[in-house]
Scaffold this active site. Structure first.
Site, short mmCIF file in Angstrom:
data_model
loop_
_atom_site.label_atom_id
_atom_site.label_comp_id
_atom_site.label_asym_id
_atom_site.label_seq_id
_atom_site.Cartn_x
_atom_site.Cartn_y
_atom_site.Cartn_z
N ASP A 1 -0.13 3.37 -8.67
CA ASP A 1 0.75 2.27 -8.29
C ASP A 1 1.58 1.78 -9.49
O ASP A 1 1.01 1.48 -10.55
CB ASP A 1 -0.17 1.14 -7.77
N LYS B 1 9.48 -3.09 10.09
CA LYS B 1 9.04 -4.14 11.02
C LYS B 1 8.96 -5.48 10.29
O LYS B 1 8.36 -5.55 9.20
CB LYS B 1 7.66 -3.81 11.59
N ASP C 1 9.48 2.79 0.36
CA ASP C 1 9.06 2.69 1.77
C ASP C 1 9.74 1.47 2.39
O ASP C 1 9.62 0.36 1.86
CB ASP C 1 7.54 2.56 1.86
C1 LIG Z 1 9.93 6.87 1.20
S1 LIG Z 1 9.22 7.65 -0.17
C2 LIG Z 1 10.61 8.07 -1.21
C3 LIG Z 1 10.29 9.19 -2.15
C4 LIG Z 1 11.48 9.62 -3.05
N1 LIG Z 1 11.89 8.55 -3.94
C5 LIG Z 1 12.65 10.09 -2.22
O1 LIG Z 1 13.74 9.49 -2.33
O2 LIG Z 1 12.48 11.09 -1.49
C6 LIG Z 1 8.52 6.27 -1.06
C7 LIG Z 1 7.57 6.71 -2.16
O3 LIG Z 1 7.13 5.58 -2.88
C8 LIG Z 1 5.76 5.76 -3.18
N2 LIG Z 1 5.18 4.44 -3.43
C9 LIG Z 1 4.80 3.52 -2.50
N3 LIG Z 1 4.28 2.45 -3.10
C10 LIG Z 1 4.33 2.67 -4.43
C11 LIG Z 1 3.91 1.94 -5.57
N4 LIG Z 1 3.34 0.75 -5.44
N5 LIG Z 1 4.11 2.49 -6.81
C12 LIG Z 1 4.68 3.71 -6.93
N6 LIG Z 1 5.09 4.45 -5.88
C13 LIG Z 1 4.90 3.95 -4.65
C14 LIG Z 1 5.21 6.45 -1.95
O4 LIG Z 1 3.99 7.13 -2.21
C15 LIG Z 1 6.33 7.40 -1.59
O5 LIG Z 1 6.20 8.66 -2.21
#
Ligand SMILES: C[S@@+](CC[C@H](N)C(=O)[O-])C[C@H]1O[C@@H](n2cnc3c(N)ncnc32)[C@H](O)[C@@H]1O
Length: 197
Positions: free
Chosen positions: A79, A105, A101
């Site tokens: 994280d 919602k 992400d």
């Molecule tokens: C929707 S994906 C986008 C991935 C990439 N940046 C792309 O554009 O294809 C969001 C990514 O953020 C990561 N993520 C979510 N929460 C996070 C956090 N607290 N710290 C780091 N990464 C995180 C997820 O595991 C996921 O791989």
């Protein structure tokens, strides 16, 4: 490969990980690492730290790092909110948060990474003049990030006109989410904020 290039535990000045780098950049949530690996290859004088808790994404990124022989990448396979408070203030020249992400919602929006507390962490780690780059294809997330960052006090929005938020942040390969948004016909919003002194 991961133990060799993992970001160490404890308080950290990230510049010590890359003694010959001109600057250090951080990418939060790099997914499968398309953008991170591209940036590392294109900017050999920059040290890049990638944060990603999704281990399959980390594995895909490690394969890219090995295949391209990249020596300027370190990985925090966890994280970003656990890493940012450990970094020396004003030690990063750029932080990228691309397609976080979206949590579309309304009742889930509090899970979004961009909130006041995380903007505080980002502002703390960025050097004055440093860049916080954000991209999303979720119009609500784009509008709220713009509003939150604009009234935060530590950031100045760089855009001079529509081309600035419509233009891809990089000429490089599209990330997985960027490509998906494009093929679904959803426009992406690119925001770049400069850390005020
Ligand atoms: C929707 S994906 C986008 C991935 C990439 N940046 C792309 O554009 O294809 C969001 C990514 O953020 C990561 N993520 C979510 N929460 C996070 C956090 N607290 N710290 C780091 N990464 C995180 C997820 O595991 C996921 O791989």
């Amino acid at each position: 490969v991961l133990p060799r290039i993992a970001v160490p535990d404890g308080p950290l000045d990230p510049r010590t990980l890359f003694p010959s780098a001109r600057e250090v950049w951080l990418e939060i949530g790099f997914g499968a690492g398309e953008h991170l690996a591209h940036q590392a290859a294109r900017n050999p004088d920059i040290g890049l730290i990638g944060c990603e808790p999704y281990i399959a994404g980390v594995a895909a990124c490690l394969a890219r790092i090995v295949d391209a022989g990249l020596g300027n990448v370190r990985i925090h396979a966890d994280d970003a909110r656990a890493l940012l408070p450990r970094l020396t203030p004003a030690s990063l020249a750029r932080i990228d948060l691309l397609f976080p992400d979206p949590w579309p919602k309304p009742r889930h929006r509090k899970r979004r990474l961009v909130d006041r507390a995380n903007l505080d962490l980002i502002a703390r780690c960025l050097a004055p003049g440093g860049l916080f780059r954000f991209a999303t294809d979720d119009p609500d997330y784009a509008a709220r990030t713009l509003a939150l960052a604009s009234r935060h006090g530590a950031f100045a929005w760089e855009a001079a006109g529509p081309a600035d938020w419509r233009r891809p942040a990089d000429a490089g390969p599209l990330s997985r989410c960027e490509a998906k948004a494009g093929s679904a016909g959803r426009p992406t919003v690119y925001l770049a904020f400069r850390r005020l002194p």
